[in-house]
Design a protein around this motif. Sequence first.
Motif, PDB file in Angstrom:
ATOM      1  N   ASP A   1       0.858  -1.177   0.000  1.00 33.86           N
ATOM      2  CA  ASP A   1       0.000   0.000   0.000  1.00 33.86           C
ATOM      3  C   ASP A   1       0.899   1.233   0.000  1.00 33.86           C
ATOM      4  N   PHE A   2       0.628   2.192  -0.874  1.00 34.63           N
ATOM      5  CA  PHE A   2       1.484   3.379  -0.952  1.00 34.63           C
ATOM      6  C   PHE A   2       1.562   4.095   0.390  1.00 34.63           C
ATOM      7  N   ARG A   3       0.491   4.043   1.165  1.00 34.02           N
ATOM      8  CA  ARG A   3       0.516   4.711   2.474  1.00 34.02           C
ATOM      9  C   ARG A   3       1.575   4.100   3.386  1.00 34.02           C
ATOM     10  N   GLU A   4       1.787   2.788   3.245  1.00 32.35           N
ATOM     11  CA  GLU A   4       2.819   2.138   4.049  1.00 32.35           C
ATOM     12  C   GLU A   4       4.206   2.598   3.608  1.00 32.35           C
ATOM     13  N   LEU A   5       4.422   2.689   2.293  1.00 35.95           N
ATOM     14  CA  LEU A   5       5.702   3.195   1.795  1.00 35.95           C
ATOM     15  C   LEU A   5       5.945   4.608   2.316  1.00 35.95           C
TER      16      LEU A   5
END
Length: 228
Positions: free
Chosen positions: A105-109
């Motif tokens: 998930d981009f939010r995790e990156l």
Amino acid sequence: MNRILLIEDEERIAELIKKSLEEQAYSVTIALDGLTGKKLAVANDFDLIITDIILPGMNGIKLCKEIRSLKPVIPIIMLTALGTTDDKVDGFDAGADDYLVKPFDFRELLARIRAVMNRKSINPIVQPVILKYADLELNNQTKIVSRSGKEIGLTPKELKLLEYMMQNSERVLSRAEIAEKVWDTHFDTGTNFIDVYINYLRKKIDKDFSSKLIHTKSGLGFIFKEET
């Protein structure tokens, strides 16, 4: 504006990550192979490097080692489809600060990026030059570890793990705490890389000595304490 070097051979994925990061006010430079990535990393002052492991020209493990030898303080995050414990250990041993498995998930990156960059910006706490516990000694300047006068060779991550355990001796350390404080990440229950590193360290620190320093507390974590 923080500058990020993204080394990713899949152009579509690289462009998607670049676009998403630029929407968060990061400046992103893309390299599509390991050799180009190394040249850009050496020639420029980036604030963060994000690299895949499987790359043409030079794989991400070798790339990370070479960048780390030339620029020891730059944060490096690995992105890869390889998610086994051994893969993560290889990445951390190469000098990576964090490791994210595709798909993600981009939010995790974004959270990982902020975490490693915030850590870089915080002034480090001044530690004693030499840490001592029982007959074990760690020199923070030379990075030499010895026990009863016998020098012990450790990898960078093993050294960081030992340092944290010595600083928190005789206190139970959970896997979650070790993951956060030593790896700057959240504990991934899907792999046992922390236990792997504890075992590596135990073999080097305790195996040839009658008194043991690293102990497992079932269901709780680990403790650094002298016991015969």
